[in-house]
Motif scaffolding. Structure first.
Motif, PDB file in Angstrom:
ATOM      1  N   ASP A 158       0.816  -1.316   0.002  1.00  0.00           N
ATOM      2  CA  ASP A 158       0.054   0.110  -0.101  1.00  0.00           C
ATOM      3  C   ASP A 158       0.941   1.269  -0.037  1.00  0.00           C
ATOM      4  O   ASP A 158       0.643   2.215  -0.769  1.00  0.00           O
ATOM      5  CB  ASP A 158      -0.871   0.109   1.364  1.00  0.00           C
ATOM      6  CG  ASP A 158      -2.201  -0.923   1.005  1.00  0.00           C
ATOM      7  OD1 ASP A 158      -2.130  -1.484   0.048  1.00  0.00           O
ATOM      8  OD2 ASP A 158      -2.900  -1.014   2.334  1.00  0.00           O
ATOM      9  N   TRP A 168      -4.659   9.933  -7.492  1.00  0.00           N
ATOM     10  CA  TRP A 168      -5.054   9.530  -6.229  1.00  0.00           C
ATOM     11  C   TRP A 168      -4.248   9.882  -5.082  1.00  0.00           C
ATOM     12  O   TRP A 168      -4.937  10.302  -4.278  1.00  0.00           O
ATOM     13  CB  TRP A 168      -5.240   8.002  -6.104  1.00  0.00           C
ATOM     14  CG  TRP A 168      -6.255   7.370  -7.103  1.00  0.00           C
ATOM     15  CD1 TRP A 168      -6.412   6.606  -7.947  1.00  0.00           C
ATOM     16  CD2 TRP A 168      -7.915   7.557  -6.749  1.00  0.00           C
ATOM     17  NE1 TRP A 168      -7.554   6.337  -8.331  1.00  0.00           N
ATOM     18  CE2 TRP A 168      -8.625   6.759  -7.643  1.00  0.00           C
ATOM     19  CE3 TRP A 168      -8.467   8.252  -5.740  1.00  0.00           C
ATOM     20  CZ2 TRP A 168     -10.072   6.871  -7.444  1.00  0.00           C
ATOM     21  CZ3 TRP A 168      -9.816   8.487  -5.657  1.00  0.00           C
ATOM     22  CH2 TRP A 168     -10.639   7.748  -6.547  1.00  0.00           C
ATOM     23  N   HIS A 169      -2.847   9.907  -5.448  1.00  0.00           N
ATOM     24  CA  HIS A 169      -2.021  10.317  -4.350  1.00  0.00           C
ATOM     25  C   HIS A 169      -2.239  12.006  -4.049  1.00  0.00           C
ATOM     26  O   HIS A 169      -2.476  12.258  -2.980  1.00  0.00           O
ATOM     27  CB  HIS A 169      -0.476  10.099  -4.837  1.00  0.00           C
ATOM     28  CG  HIS A 169       0.513  11.040  -4.046  1.00  0.00           C
ATOM     29  ND1 HIS A 169       1.066  10.356  -2.799  1.00  0.00           N
ATOM     30  CD2 HIS A 169       1.029  12.045  -4.123  1.00  0.00           C
ATOM     31  CE1 HIS A 169       1.971  11.379  -2.188  1.00  0.00           C
ATOM     32  NE2 HIS A 169       1.863  12.228  -2.995  1.00  0.00           N
ATOM     33  N   SER A 172     -13.488  12.021  -2.587  1.00  0.00           N
ATOM     34  CA  SER A 172     -12.344  12.289  -1.859  1.00  0.00           C
ATOM     35  C   SER A 172     -11.719  13.386  -2.246  1.00  0.00           C
ATOM     36  O   SER A 172     -10.967  13.983  -1.503  1.00  0.00           O
ATOM     37  CB  SER A 172     -11.153  11.050  -2.970  1.00  0.00           C
ATOM     38  OG  SER A 172     -11.973   9.697  -2.576  1.00  0.00           O
ATOM     39  N   THR A 185     -10.557   3.610   3.016  1.00  0.00           N
ATOM     40  CA  THR A 185     -10.970   4.911   3.060  1.00  0.00           C
ATOM     41  C   THR A 185     -12.390   5.049   3.082  1.00  0.00           C
ATOM     42  O   THR A 185     -13.061   4.021   2.505  1.00  0.00           O
ATOM     43  CB  THR A 185     -10.491   6.093   1.963  1.00  0.00           C
ATOM     44  OG1 THR A 185     -10.946   5.428   0.648  1.00  0.00           O
ATOM     45  CG2 THR A 185      -8.982   5.959   1.854  1.00  0.00           C
ATOM     46  N   TYR A 187     -14.144   5.333  -0.625  1.00  0.00           N
ATOM     47  CA  TYR A 187     -14.397   4.014  -1.342  1.00  0.00           C
ATOM     48  C   TYR A 187     -15.498   3.239  -0.660  1.00  0.00           C
ATOM     49  O   TYR A 187     -16.091   2.417  -1.364  1.00  0.00           O
ATOM     50  CB  TYR A 187     -12.934   3.248  -1.302  1.00  0.00           C
ATOM     51  CG  TYR A 187     -12.827   2.112  -1.917  1.00  0.00           C
ATOM     52  CD1 TYR A 187     -12.803   1.929  -3.418  1.00  0.00           C
ATOM     53  CD2 TYR A 187     -12.979   0.848  -1.285  1.00  0.00           C
ATOM     54  CE1 TYR A 187     -12.971   0.921  -4.250  1.00  0.00           C
ATOM     55  CE2 TYR A 187     -12.956  -0.419  -2.120  1.00  0.00           C
ATOM     56  CZ  TYR A 187     -12.960  -0.264  -3.537  1.00  0.00           C
ATOM     57  OH  TYR A 187     -12.836  -1.552  -4.047  1.00  0.00           O
ATOM     58  N   TYR A 237      -8.036   1.325  -7.083  1.00  0.00           N
ATOM     59  CA  TYR A 237      -8.560   1.732  -5.791  1.00  0.00           C
ATOM     60  C   TYR A 237      -7.751   0.973  -4.556  1.00  0.00           C
ATOM     61  O   TYR A 237      -8.036   1.353  -3.285  1.00  0.00           O
ATOM     62  CB  TYR A 237     -10.064   1.438  -5.520  1.00  0.00           C
ATOM     63  CG  TYR A 237     -10.844   2.216  -6.711  1.00  0.00           C
ATOM     64  CD1 TYR A 237     -11.105   3.410  -6.597  1.00  0.00           C
ATOM     65  CD2 TYR A 237     -11.334   1.563  -7.649  1.00  0.00           C
ATOM     66  CE1 TYR A 237     -11.776   4.287  -7.297  1.00  0.00           C
ATOM     67  CE2 TYR A 237     -11.963   2.283  -8.794  1.00  0.00           C
ATOM     68  CZ  TYR A 237     -12.282   3.399  -8.590  1.00  0.00           C
ATOM     69  OH  TYR A 237     -13.123   4.094  -9.581  1.00  0.00           O
ATOM     70  N   PHE A 284      -5.559  12.376  -2.109  1.00  0.00           N
ATOM     71  CA  PHE A 284      -5.794  11.928  -0.696  1.00  0.00           C
ATOM     72  C   PHE A 284      -4.635  12.615   0.111  1.00  0.00           C
ATOM     73  O   PHE A 284      -4.797  12.764   1.510  1.00  0.00           O
ATOM     74  CB  PHE A 284      -5.574  10.385  -0.445  1.00  0.00           C
ATOM     75  CG  PHE A 284      -6.861   9.551  -0.775  1.00  0.00           C
ATOM     76  CD1 PHE A 284      -7.959   9.675   0.177  1.00  0.00           C
ATOM     77  CD2 PHE A 284      -7.002   9.003  -2.004  1.00  0.00           C
ATOM     78  CE1 PHE A 284      -9.135   9.079  -0.192  1.00  0.00           C
ATOM     79  CE2 PHE A 284      -8.164   8.421  -2.119  1.00  0.00           C
ATOM     80  CZ  PHE A 284      -9.162   8.305  -1.395  1.00  0.00           C
ATOM     81  N   LYS A 344       0.870   4.071  -2.938  1.00  0.00           N
ATOM     82  CA  LYS A 344       0.484   5.343  -2.789  1.00  0.00           C
ATOM     83  C   LYS A 344       1.679   6.489  -3.205  1.00  0.00           C
ATOM     84  O   LYS A 344       1.200   7.770  -2.915  1.00  0.00           O
ATOM     85  CB  LYS A 344       0.104   5.529  -1.324  1.00  0.00           C
ATOM     86  CG  LYS A 344      -1.312   4.669  -0.849  1.00  0.00           C
ATOM     87  CD  LYS A 344      -1.650   4.818   0.822  1.00  0.00           C
ATOM     88  CE  LYS A 344      -2.734   4.160   0.963  1.00  0.00           C
ATOM     89  NZ  LYS A 344      -2.962   4.290   2.494  1.00  0.00           N
ATOM     90  N   TYR A 390      -6.462   2.458  -1.408  1.00  0.00           N
ATOM     91  CA  TYR A 390      -7.335   3.337  -0.659  1.00  0.00           C
ATOM     92  C   TYR A 390      -8.520   2.724  -0.228  1.00  0.00           C
ATOM     93  O   TYR A 390      -9.534   3.228   0.121  1.00  0.00           O
ATOM     94  CB  TYR A 390      -7.637   4.342  -1.534  1.00  0.00           C
ATOM     95  CG  TYR A 390      -6.373   5.193  -2.009  1.00  0.00           C
ATOM     96  CD1 TYR A 390      -5.558   6.176  -0.999  1.00  0.00           C
ATOM     97  CD2 TYR A 390      -5.875   4.892  -3.182  1.00  0.00           C
ATOM     98  CE1 TYR A 390      -4.491   6.759  -1.362  1.00  0.00           C
ATOM     99  CE2 TYR A 390      -4.752   5.462  -3.626  1.00  0.00           C
ATOM    100  CZ  TYR A 390      -3.908   6.640  -2.772  1.00  0.00           C
ATOM    101  OH  TYR A 390      -2.694   7.057  -3.150  1.00  0.00           O
TER     102      TYR A 390
END
Length: 317
Positions: free
Chosen positions: A27, A41-42, A97, A133, A136, A127, A45, A31, A130
């Motif tokens: 993970d 996505w990085h 998000s 989260t 998600y 996904y 978040f 990330k 994450y």
């Protein structure tokens, strides 16, 4: 018997902890910002999408809005959080998000295609780092039968994704694995792909036999669209609806649905005082040189279109 049970329990706990540790390591690397095909996505978040203009939608958002061109013309920092293959009922993951972790934009450009409901997560691998989260979980638990197994059984979520994990981690030191991504915009500097058009023609021929529009097939997508509008009102974000260009022959695809959904979009835009810019008959749509397939523009077409969007934003800001 008691010793056996204690040994079995302790062994199970050790294995569980080891697998949990391995999952945390995977993970962590997936990330990272430099893990290229997941770096949007990085940024989301980590709260790094500090943009004044945000673009949201599916693939036609992701590949049609050149963030650098828009910024150069408007002076507004722009980020593209479009997500390929993701219908609006699932695009809620991306939107929430962004909204929950970042400074709010001044303007949201909504490329509203793909409102048709979908019950599967496209490119689910993206996904997985994450998975725990709230954003998600809220959506995935309703569409993914494996959600709870993947949430509570360590490393289980990465089953079948060995090469994906390998390639993504390898991309940390090898940019050749990466798409050309500028603030979320994915560039496609390629020419018309004729074999894609031949396949698309078969789909058009099949769908010409259909002529019934049913709004129930758009129920979840429209609900998310309305939720996004409510979120924007609550956060003082101006919304603009856009239908970006597609090659003119693509208008034959699901024409019965397009007519129905366009009427709904127009009503939503009027009810909420949202500007609606429809480029489906723009001059760009009649030149194959602007596209690599019927639904997506290449770098040439995007360059022209992004300038047009920037001019609109200059009037709206």
């Amino acid at each position: 018997m008691r010793k056996f049970i204690l040994k079995l329990t302790s062994t199970t706990v050790v294995i569980y902890l080891l697998l949990s540790g391995l999952q945390l390591i995977i993970d962590f690397y997936l990330k990272k910002d430099s893990c290229c095909n997941n770096n949007t996505w990085h940024h989301i978040f980590e709260g790094e999408v500090q943009a004044e203009v945000v673009v949201l939608g599916t693939s036609r958002a992701e590949v049609h809005y050149d963030t650098q061109i828009i910024k150069n013309i408007t002076g507004l920092k722009t980020y593209n959080i479009g997500l390929s293959g993701t219908h609006y009922n699932l695009l809620k993951i991306r939107w929430k998000s962004y909204l929950n972790h970042n400074k709010k934009a001044k303007i949201l450009v909504l490329d509203y295609n793909s409102l048709l409901d979908s019950e599967s997560l496209f490119n689910k691998f993206q996904y997985l780092p994450y998975l725990n989260t709230n954003e998600y979980g809220e959506v995935a638990k309703g569409v993914d039968k494996d959600y709870y197994f993947e949430k509570f059984i360590p490393i289980y979520k990465y089953r079948g994704y060995k090469m994906n994990v390998y390639n993504q981690i390898k991309s940390l030191s090898n940019p050749d694995f990466c798409s050309n991504n500028v603030n979320g915009y994915v560039e496609n500097d390629i020419n018309w792909i004729q074999k894609d058009q031949l396949s698309f023609n078969k789909i058009i021929k099949r769908d010409k036999a259909k002529d019934i529009f049913s709004v129930k097939n758009y129920k979840k997508g429209l609900a998310v669209l309305r939720e996004i509008i409510r979120d924007c009102k609550a956060n003082n974000i101006k919304v603009i609806f856009v239908e970006s260009p597609s090659y003119y022959k693509s208008s034959e695809y699901m024409a019965f649905n397009k007519k129905g959904i366009n009427s709904i979009i127009r009503k939503i835009s009027m009810d909420n005082e949202i500007k609606y810019y429809n480029f489906s008959k723009d001059s760009l749509c009649f030149d194959k040189g602007n596209f690599y397939n019927s639904m997506h523009m290449n770098k040439v077409g995007v360059g022209v279109f992004s300038k047009k969007i920037a001019e609109i934003l200059n009037k709206e800001k």
